[in-house]
Design a protein around this motif. Sequence first.
Motif, PDB file in Angstrom:
ATOM      1  N   GLY A  78      -6.951  -1.241 -13.551  1.00  0.00           N
ATOM      2  CA  GLY A  78      -6.845  -0.674 -14.892  1.00  0.00           C
ATOM      3  C   GLY A  78      -6.379   0.775 -14.883  1.00  0.00           C
ATOM      4  N   GLN A  79      -6.406   1.393 -13.694  1.00  0.00           N
ATOM      5  CA  GLN A  79      -5.982   2.793 -13.570  1.00  0.00           C
ATOM      6  C   GLN A  79      -4.488   2.923 -13.273  1.00  0.00           C
ATOM      7  OE1 GLN A  79      -8.475   5.197 -13.906  1.00  0.00           O
ATOM      8  NE2 GLN A  79      -9.797   3.440 -14.322  1.00  0.00           N
ATOM      9  N   GLY A  80      -3.798   1.775 -13.186  1.00  0.00           N
ATOM     10  CA  GLY A  80      -2.355   1.814 -12.876  1.00  0.00           C
ATOM     11  C   GLY A  80      -2.091   1.441 -11.425  1.00  0.00           C
ATOM     12  N   PHE A  81      -0.821   1.096 -11.143  1.00  0.00           N
ATOM     13  CA  PHE A  81      -0.438   0.617  -9.813  1.00  0.00           C
ATOM     14  C   PHE A  81      -0.611   1.674  -8.728  1.00  0.00           C
ATOM     15  CE2 PHE A  81       2.625  -2.755 -11.693  1.00  0.00           C
ATOM     16  CZ  PHE A  81       1.550  -3.606 -11.871  1.00  0.00           C
ATOM     17  N   ASP A  82      -0.299   2.927  -9.030  1.00  0.00           N
ATOM     18  CA  ASP A  82      -0.386   3.966  -7.989  1.00  0.00           C
ATOM     19  C   ASP A  82      -1.822   4.130  -7.509  1.00  0.00           C
ATOM     20  OD1 ASP A  82       2.305   4.330  -8.082  1.00  0.00           O
ATOM     21  OD2 ASP A  82       2.260   6.156  -9.295  1.00  0.00           O
ATOM     22  N   ALA A  83      -2.751   4.115  -8.470  1.00  0.00           N
ATOM     23  CA  ALA A  83      -4.170   4.265  -8.109  1.00  0.00           C
ATOM     24  C   ALA A  83      -4.641   3.054  -7.302  1.00  0.00           C
ATOM     25  CB  ALA A  83      -5.017   4.423  -9.369  1.00  0.00           C
ATOM     26  N   ALA A  84      -4.190   1.867  -7.695  1.00  0.00           N
ATOM     27  CA  ALA A  84      -4.575   0.652  -6.962  1.00  0.00           C
ATOM     28  C   ALA A  84      -4.017   0.694  -5.543  1.00  0.00           C
ATOM     29  CB  ALA A  84      -4.070  -0.589  -7.701  1.00  0.00           C
ATOM     30  N   ARG A  85      -2.754   1.130  -5.421  1.00  0.00           N
ATOM     31  CA  ARG A  85      -2.125   1.216  -4.097  1.00  0.00           C
ATOM     32  C   ARG A  85      -2.882   2.221  -3.216  1.00  0.00           C
ATOM     33  NH1 ARG A  85       2.631   1.308  -6.014  1.00  0.00           N
ATOM     34  NH2 ARG A  85       3.209  -0.861  -5.760  1.00  0.00           N
ATOM     35  N   ALA A  86      -3.315   3.323  -3.823  1.00  0.00           N
ATOM     36  CA  ALA A  86      -4.080   4.335  -3.072  1.00  0.00           C
ATOM     37  C   ALA A  86      -5.419   3.757  -2.618  1.00  0.00           C
ATOM     38  CB  ALA A  86      -4.296   5.572  -3.936  1.00  0.00           C
ATOM     39  N   ALA A  87      -6.036   2.945  -3.475  1.00  0.00           N
ATOM     40  CA  ALA A  87      -7.315   2.323  -3.118  1.00  0.00           C
ATOM     41  C   ALA A  87      -7.134   1.358  -1.943  1.00  0.00           C
ATOM     42  CB  ALA A  87      -7.898   1.580  -4.324  1.00  0.00           C
ATOM     43  N   VAL A  88      -6.042   0.589  -1.974  1.00  0.00           N
ATOM     44  CA  VAL A  88      -5.743  -0.340  -0.872  1.00  0.00           C
ATOM     45  C   VAL A  88      -5.514   0.438   0.427  1.00  0.00           C
ATOM     46  CG1 VAL A  88      -3.987  -1.936   0.025  1.00  0.00           C
ATOM     47  CG2 VAL A  88      -4.863  -2.223  -2.309  1.00  0.00           C
ATOM     48  N   ALA A  89      -4.736   1.519   0.343  1.00  0.00           N
ATOM     49  CA  ALA A  89      -4.465   2.343   1.537  1.00  0.00           C
ATOM     50  C   ALA A  89      -5.755   2.921   2.101  1.00  0.00           C
ATOM     51  CB  ALA A  89      -3.491   3.472   1.187  1.00  0.00           C
ATOM     52  N   ALA A  90      -6.673   3.308   1.197  1.00  0.00           N
ATOM     53  CA  ALA A  90      -7.954   3.876   1.645  1.00  0.00           C
ATOM     54  C   ALA A  90      -8.794   2.821   2.371  1.00  0.00           C
ATOM     55  CB  ALA A  90      -8.721   4.439   0.448  1.00  0.00           C
ATOM     56  N   ILE A  91      -8.773   1.593   1.868  1.00  0.00           N
ATOM     57  CA  ILE A  91      -9.517   0.500   2.511  1.00  0.00           C
ATOM     58  C   ILE A  91      -8.946   0.237   3.906  1.00  0.00           C
ATOM     59  CG2 ILE A  91     -10.023  -1.982   2.432  1.00  0.00           C
ATOM     60  CD1 ILE A  91      -9.940  -1.698  -0.703  1.00  0.00           C
ATOM     61  N   VAL A  92      -7.626   0.154   3.983  1.00  0.00           N
ATOM     62  CA  VAL A  92      -6.971  -0.119   5.266  1.00  0.00           C
ATOM     63  C   VAL A  92      -7.280   0.993   6.267  1.00  0.00           C
ATOM     64  CG1 VAL A  92      -4.726  -0.359   6.426  1.00  0.00           C
ATOM     65  CG2 VAL A  92      -5.138  -1.535   4.246  1.00  0.00           C
ATOM     66  N   SER A  93      -7.186   2.242   5.816  1.00  0.00           N
ATOM     67  CA  SER A  93      -7.420   3.352   6.747  1.00  0.00           C
ATOM     68  C   SER A  93      -8.880   3.403   7.192  1.00  0.00           C
ATOM     69  CB  SER A  93      -6.995   4.692   6.126  1.00  0.00           C
ATOM     70  OG  SER A  93      -7.803   5.018   5.031  1.00  0.00           O
ATOM     71  N   GLU A  94      -9.794   3.089   6.281  1.00  0.00           N
ATOM     72  CA  GLU A  94     -11.222   3.087   6.661  1.00  0.00           C
ATOM     73  C   GLU A  94     -11.503   2.007   7.704  1.00  0.00           C
ATOM     74  OE1 GLU A  94     -15.557   2.087   4.700  1.00  0.00           O
ATOM     75  OE2 GLU A  94     -14.095   3.088   3.436  1.00  0.00           O
ATOM     76  N   LEU A  95     -10.902   0.834   7.526  1.00  0.00           N
ATOM     77  CA  LEU A  95     -11.195  -0.276   8.428  1.00  0.00           C
ATOM     78  C   LEU A  95     -10.458  -0.177   9.764  1.00  0.00           C
ATOM     79  CD1 LEU A  95     -11.281  -3.251   5.892  1.00  0.00           C
ATOM     80  CD2 LEU A  95     -13.205  -2.064   6.923  1.00  0.00           C
ATOM     81  N   THR A  96      -9.333   0.524   9.784  1.00  0.00           N
ATOM     82  CA  THR A  96      -8.588   0.657  11.049  1.00  0.00           C
ATOM     83  C   THR A  96      -8.843   1.997  11.726  1.00  0.00           C
ATOM     84  OG1 THR A  96      -6.659   1.556   9.891  1.00  0.00           O
ATOM     85  CG2 THR A  96      -6.685  -0.823  10.278  1.00  0.00           C
ATOM     86  N   GLY A  97      -9.505   2.897  10.994  1.00  0.00           N
ATOM     87  CA  GLY A  97      -9.723   4.235  11.546  1.00  0.00           C
ATOM     88  C   GLY A  97      -8.467   5.059  11.554  1.00  0.00           C
ATOM     89  N   ASP A  98      -7.421   4.577  10.845  1.00  0.00           N
ATOM     90  CA  ASP A  98      -6.145   5.314  10.776  1.00  0.00           C
ATOM     91  C   ASP A  98      -6.084   6.009   9.432  1.00  0.00           C
ATOM     92  OD1 ASP A  98      -3.536   6.179  10.795  1.00  0.00           O
ATOM     93  OD2 ASP A  98      -2.715   4.248  10.195  1.00  0.00           O
ATOM     94  N   LYS A  99      -6.186   7.314   9.449  1.00  0.00           N
ATOM     95  CA  LYS A  99      -6.283   8.062   8.188  1.00  0.00           C
ATOM     96  C   LYS A  99      -4.997   8.020   7.356  1.00  0.00           C
ATOM     97  CE  LYS A  99     -10.433   8.767   8.947  1.00  0.00           C
ATOM     98  NZ  LYS A  99     -11.192   7.626   8.521  1.00  0.00           N
ATOM     99  N   SER A 100      -3.875   7.648   7.975  1.00  0.00           N
ATOM    100  CA  SER A 100      -2.646   7.575   7.182  1.00  0.00           C
ATOM    101  C   SER A 100      -2.592   6.302   6.357  1.00  0.00           C
ATOM    102  CB  SER A 100      -1.406   7.618   8.109  1.00  0.00           C
ATOM    103  OG  SER A 100      -1.281   6.369   8.767  1.00  0.00           O
ATOM    104  N   GLY A 101      -3.384   5.291   6.745  1.00  0.00           N
ATOM    105  CA  GLY A 101      -3.393   4.027   6.025  1.00  0.00           C
ATOM    106  C   GLY A 101      -2.123   3.230   6.207  1.00  0.00           C
ATOM    107  N   LYS A 102      -1.305   3.614   7.221  1.00  0.00           N
ATOM    108  CA  LYS A 102      -0.009   2.944   7.358  1.00  0.00           C
ATOM    109  C   LYS A 102       0.110   2.097   8.615  1.00  0.00           C
ATOM    110  CE  LYS A 102       2.572   6.384   4.783  1.00  0.00           C
ATOM    111  NZ  LYS A 102       3.277   7.633   4.861  1.00  0.00           N
ATOM    112  N   ASN A 103      -0.983   1.966   9.340  1.00  0.00           N
ATOM    113  CA  ASN A 103      -0.834   1.299  10.633  1.00  0.00           C
ATOM    114  C   ASN A 103      -1.748   0.079  10.752  1.00  0.00           C
ATOM    115  OD1 ASN A 103       0.114   0.904  13.198  1.00  0.00           O
ATOM    116  ND2 ASN A 103      -1.392   2.234  14.149  1.00  0.00           N
ATOM    117  N   ALA A 104      -1.670  -0.810   9.736  1.00  0.00           N
ATOM    118  CA  ALA A 104      -2.507  -1.994   9.781  1.00  0.00           C
ATOM    119  C   ALA A 104      -1.997  -3.031  10.763  1.00  0.00           C
ATOM    120  CB  ALA A 104      -2.619  -2.616   8.394  1.00  0.00           C
ATOM    121  N   SER A 105      -0.698  -3.010  11.016  1.00  0.00           N
ATOM    122  CA  SER A 105      -0.165  -4.018  11.934  1.00  0.00           C
ATOM    123  C   SER A 105       0.132  -3.387  13.284  1.00  0.00           C
ATOM    124  CB  SER A 105       1.086  -4.652  11.339  1.00  0.00           C
ATOM    125  OG  SER A 105       2.034  -3.664  11.031  1.00  0.00           O
TER     126      SER A 105
END
Length: 201
Positions: free
Chosen positions: A174-201
């Motif tokens: 409901g906050q818009g696509f950019d906010a949702a994308r940021a939330a997804v990146a934060a989840i990925v970075s938290e779970l992979t320990g990669d603060k950039s959120g760009k290295n899930a694979s």
Amino acid sequence: MIVLGLTGSIGMGKSTTAKMFAEAGVPVHDSDETVHRLYAGKAAPLVERAFPGTTKAGVVDRARLAETVLGDSASMKKLEAIIHPLVRADADAFLARHRAAGVPIAVLDIPLLFETGGHNRVDKVVVVTAPAEIQRARVLARPGMSEDKFASILAKQVPDAEKRRQADFIVDTGQGFDAARAAVAAIVSELTGDKSGKNAS
């Protein structure tokens, strides 16, 4: 490998969020897409045997099947008994493939995660949500949707508040696509320990 269960009530933006995980490099298994594939393949003869006349040229005719099973709980249970194990086997093969490849996170996109007990098969749950008025506007804008149909779909789903209560992570579309994308990146970075959120694979 961490297995994330992704879910959300109708109109909350789950499919869009699943695409955001995929864009972030996380493999996503889509239950709805799997059902479509099964209906055109190995599920078709099983469905035809259970519900004669519901396939055409070896492919399940979804409209005809819906006419046959909707509103009939015994038929719905019969159909689910055919489809759910096939989807589960497909998801298990998907997870085994990515686990063998050393992938750190994989997503199971399951619309009825809590309703079917799927939350017991995953390590963490991501619930996609949005304010009720946004959800309502999105759903009622869909072709063929009515107030009654929307109410009947909602009645079969675990309420949004209860899903959020059981979630490990929440993505608010409901906050818009950019906010949702940021939330997804934060989840990925938290779970992979990669603060950039760009290295899930």
